[in-house]
Design an enzyme around this catalytic site. Sequence first.
Site, PDB file in Angstrom:
ATOM      1  N   ASP A  32      27.250  87.597   8.208  1.00  0.00           N
ATOM      2  CA  ASP A  32      28.199  86.973   7.290  1.00  0.00           C
ATOM      3  C   ASP A  32      29.610  87.283   7.764  1.00  0.00           C
ATOM      4  O   ASP A  32      29.860  88.353   8.343  1.00  0.00           O
ATOM      5  CB  ASP A  32      28.004  87.495   5.862  1.00  0.00           C
ATOM      6  CG  ASP A  32      28.671  86.612   4.818  1.00  0.00           C
ATOM      7  OD1 ASP A  32      27.965  85.807   4.184  1.00  0.00           O
ATOM      8  OD2 ASP A  32      29.903  86.713   4.644  1.00  0.00           O
ATOM      9  N   GLY A  76      28.774  78.798   3.694  1.00  0.00           N
ATOM     10  CA  GLY A  76      29.534  77.755   3.022  1.00  0.00           C
ATOM     11  C   GLY A  76      29.972  78.181   1.643  1.00  0.00           C
ATOM     12  O   GLY A  76      29.623  79.263   1.164  1.00  0.00           O
ATOM     13  N   HIS A 168      -0.016  66.391  -6.252  1.00  0.00           N
ATOM     14  CA  HIS A 168       0.634  65.917  -5.031  1.00  0.00           C
ATOM     15  C   HIS A 168       1.656  64.849  -5.419  1.00  0.00           C
ATOM     16  O   HIS A 168       1.295  63.733  -5.799  1.00  0.00           O
ATOM     17  CB  HIS A 168      -0.398  65.365  -4.050  1.00  0.00           C
ATOM     18  CG  HIS A 168      -1.335  66.418  -3.539  1.00  0.00           C
ATOM     19  ND1 HIS A 168      -1.010  67.267  -2.512  1.00  0.00           N
ATOM     20  CD2 HIS A 168      -2.571  66.788  -3.955  1.00  0.00           C
ATOM     21  CE1 HIS A 168      -1.998  68.113  -2.296  1.00  0.00           C
ATOM     22  NE2 HIS A 168      -2.965  67.843  -3.158  1.00  0.00           N
ATOM     23  N   HIS A 175      19.152  65.088  -1.423  1.00  0.00           N
ATOM     24  CA  HIS A 175      19.006  66.224  -2.343  1.00  0.00           C
ATOM     25  C   HIS A 175      20.216  66.168  -3.261  1.00  0.00           C
ATOM     26  O   HIS A 175      21.240  66.794  -3.025  1.00  0.00           O
ATOM     27  CB  HIS A 175      18.974  67.539  -1.570  1.00  0.00           C
ATOM     28  CG  HIS A 175      19.004  68.756  -2.449  1.00  0.00           C
ATOM     29  ND1 HIS A 175      18.139  68.938  -3.498  1.00  0.00           N
ATOM     30  CD2 HIS A 175      19.816  69.849  -2.438  1.00  0.00           C
ATOM     31  CE1 HIS A 175      18.402  70.099  -4.085  1.00  0.00           C
ATOM     32  NE2 HIS A 175      19.423  70.659  -3.462  1.00  0.00           N
TER      33      HIS A 175
END
Length: 313
Positions: A32, A76, A168, A175
């Site tokens: 990081d 991010g 399923h 997304h």
Amino acid sequence: MKIGIVGCGFVGATAAYAMVMRGVGRKLVMVDVNRARARAEAADISHAVPFAHALEVIAGEYEELEGASVVLVAAGVGQKPGETRLQLLERNAAIFKEVIPQVLRHAGDAVLLVASNPVDVLTHLAASIAGELGIPSSRVVGSGTTLDTARFRSLLSSSLGIDPRHVHAYVLGEHGDSEVLGWSTVTVGGMPLDAFAHRKGASFPPGLIASIDHQVRHAAYEIISGKQATYYGIGSALANIVEVMVYDRRSILTVCTPLPEVEGVENVTIALPHLVGGRGVLETFPPALDHMEREALRNSARIVRNAIESINV
């Protein structure tokens, strides 16, 4: 096996913890820009090792990613309350342009797993950077709609009173807000959803379908409103994807990776069912959607493609 994690915020750290709980790999290297944060998270997670699985968890620099089989990129800025994933794009794209080349400089043989949002566009950006170094796009994979798919299956299983592992169902596309729930392809116990529900004395009227759609589509916003971030669900999803890659499980997952064409939209990265293994995405299986779902998927692909073009990729 060594696994790298770049970005030790809520998502990266929770994914690392989930890997320890699942016993994925042998060594986790946490990197990081905030070195103190990386050291603290690595130390805290390593203290869970005696209660779980024997993994070595350390903080390190990019150089220590060398030899990693998978590198999870969770670097991010986070999503603010009321902010869409696509609104994050400009800030996180700038971060990726710095981070991805450093990862690939030291872990050029690894599969990259992108978790940062908007994951579809950032995966496309990462693949573009990797492509300049001769790395195939199949080795750059985003978490896609794996968490959304899990939410969808969980809600369906609750309505039917069965184990979600036997449902399923897939969420496709972006997304985010334009994602597509593939109702027409849902099967349970090898039977179409309506047939299985009828056998169980259950049904899915329009009101219930709309409710499930809303819960899947807006879950992240509601969680962020209450606690500022989501990390347990996505951390578990990421640990599962890493496990599939590290052990070459050959699982069908709704990850995202660059595709030449989706419903007439060219050069776009969105989630579809993919066969995932040790070298990333091995094959893609576009589902046989009904007309309305195909139109919705086309719209989702266009939205993501427009976002990709906005950062000149």
